[in-house]
Design an enzyme around this catalytic site. Structure first.
Site, PDB file in Angstrom:
ATOM      1  CG  ASP A 143      -1.933  -1.069   1.269  1.00 35.30           C
ATOM      2  OD1 ASP A 143      -2.234  -1.608   0.194  1.00 35.30           O
ATOM      3  OD2 ASP A 143      -2.431  -1.383   2.366  1.00 35.30           O
ATOM      4  NE  ARG A 144      -1.134   7.219  -2.133  1.00 33.50           N
ATOM      5  CZ  ARG A 144      -0.934   7.972  -3.201  1.00 33.50           C
ATOM      6  NH1 ARG A 144       0.126   8.758  -3.266  1.00 33.50           N
ATOM      7  NH2 ARG A 144      -1.782   7.959  -4.219  1.00 33.50           N
TER       8      ARG A 144
END
Length: 303
Positions: A143-144
């Site tokens: 995930d970012r």
């Protein structure tokens, strides 16, 4: 795609940004507007505004970004590298690849819009494009907001083998997180199916979701928080975040799953154990805690 595109407009009174959106549907209107505002679109040799109305015969020249200054810096992230693969320590906040899938067929599209790990790879390792490596050698993602270990391939053979290991569950992954609340159990197993319900963008715990398994162990209890080690046995999107929230102890900073806004999401991929894609030697890649994570952990420990 060439660094420059030369077009000749045929029509009556169409806005420049609308014309480019028609000619290059793989790019969003916002990205194209940004290119125009940067002066990289010339109409009859002159810089123009997105709202310019084109006329029959106008010559339009588009200069695509060959490189982005912010795309440099991959070397600072590298933990390990040889001829077939590399491992990096991804920082929190860095998107792995553009949201639009066009970059997979047109790799140079990664240089337009927000900076991503994919752009950094292409800037530092242009041979990935020349070798036509699918997804520029990316075999999995984080995930970012999540930091930590990522494995990348440099050859097609290595990519196929690493992809197989992830798919077959042969990569052993260890994460650490700071959970909101003081967990009672020292360790445990979370076996809760998760998935995205029809019409809902958010991935949730659901009886009709896919089987998902996470093991956990408490490393340290802090005042109002718990430092936890997590071992995902399946690889579902947002699995650790969903499972911790379901357990009643969301990851610190995870506003999507019930926690308050913090400086960052306190989730870090600390280690990946796998077999080298070529030599088959067992390897363990470890990413040390980033300074921002370590600082918050130390601050909570002093309370």
């Amino acid at each position: 795609m060439a660094d420059k595109e030369l077009l000749q407009y045929s029509g009556i009174g169409q806005r420049l940004d609308a014309y480019l959106a028609y000619e290059f549907p793989e790019y969003s209107r916002e990205i194209l507007k940004g290119i125009i505002k940067e002066g990289r679109v010339l109409v009859n040799g002159q810089a123009a505004k997105p709202s310019l109305l084109l006329e029959e015969g106008d010559k339009v020249e588009v200069s695509w970004a060959a490189h982005k200054k912010e795309a440099s810096g991959l070397e600072k992230l590298v933990i390990f590298e040889d001829k077939s693969m590399l491992a990096i320590n991804k920082p929190s906040g860095l998107l792995v690849h553009p949201l639009s899938p066009i970059w997979e067929s047109n790799p140079r599209a990664v240089f337009e819009g927000e900076n991503t790990l994919a752009a950094m790879i292409l800037a530092a390792r242009p041979e990935t494009e020349k070798q036509r490596l699918p997804r520029l050698g990316i075999v999995h993602r984080l995930d970012r907001e999540t930091s930590g270990v990522m494995l990348l391939a440099k050859t097609l053979k290595a990519q196929e083998e690493l992809t197989r290991q992830f798919h077959d569950g042969e990569v052993s992954k260890t994460y650490v997180c700071i959970a909101v609340g003081e967990m009672k159990e020292e360790k445990g197993i979370i076996e809760v199916p998760i998935g995205r319900l029809s019409g809902d963008k958010k991935i949730k715990a659901s009886p009709i979701g896919r089987i998902s398994v996470t093991e956990y162990k408490v490393l340290k209890r802090l005042k109002g928080y718990t430092y936890v080690e997590l071992y995902p046995k399946t690889g579902r999107t947002n699995q650790l975040r969903v499972h911790m929230s379901w357990l009643g102890y969301p990851v610190m900073g995870d506003t999507l799953y019930g926690a308050k806004q913090e400086a960052r999401l306190m989730l870090h991929s600390r280690m990946a154990v796998f077999k080298h894609p070529i030599t088959r030697r067992k390897m363990a890649m470890e990413a040390p805690l980033p300074p921002d994570f370590k600082a918050i952990l130390q601050k909570l420990g002093k309370k």
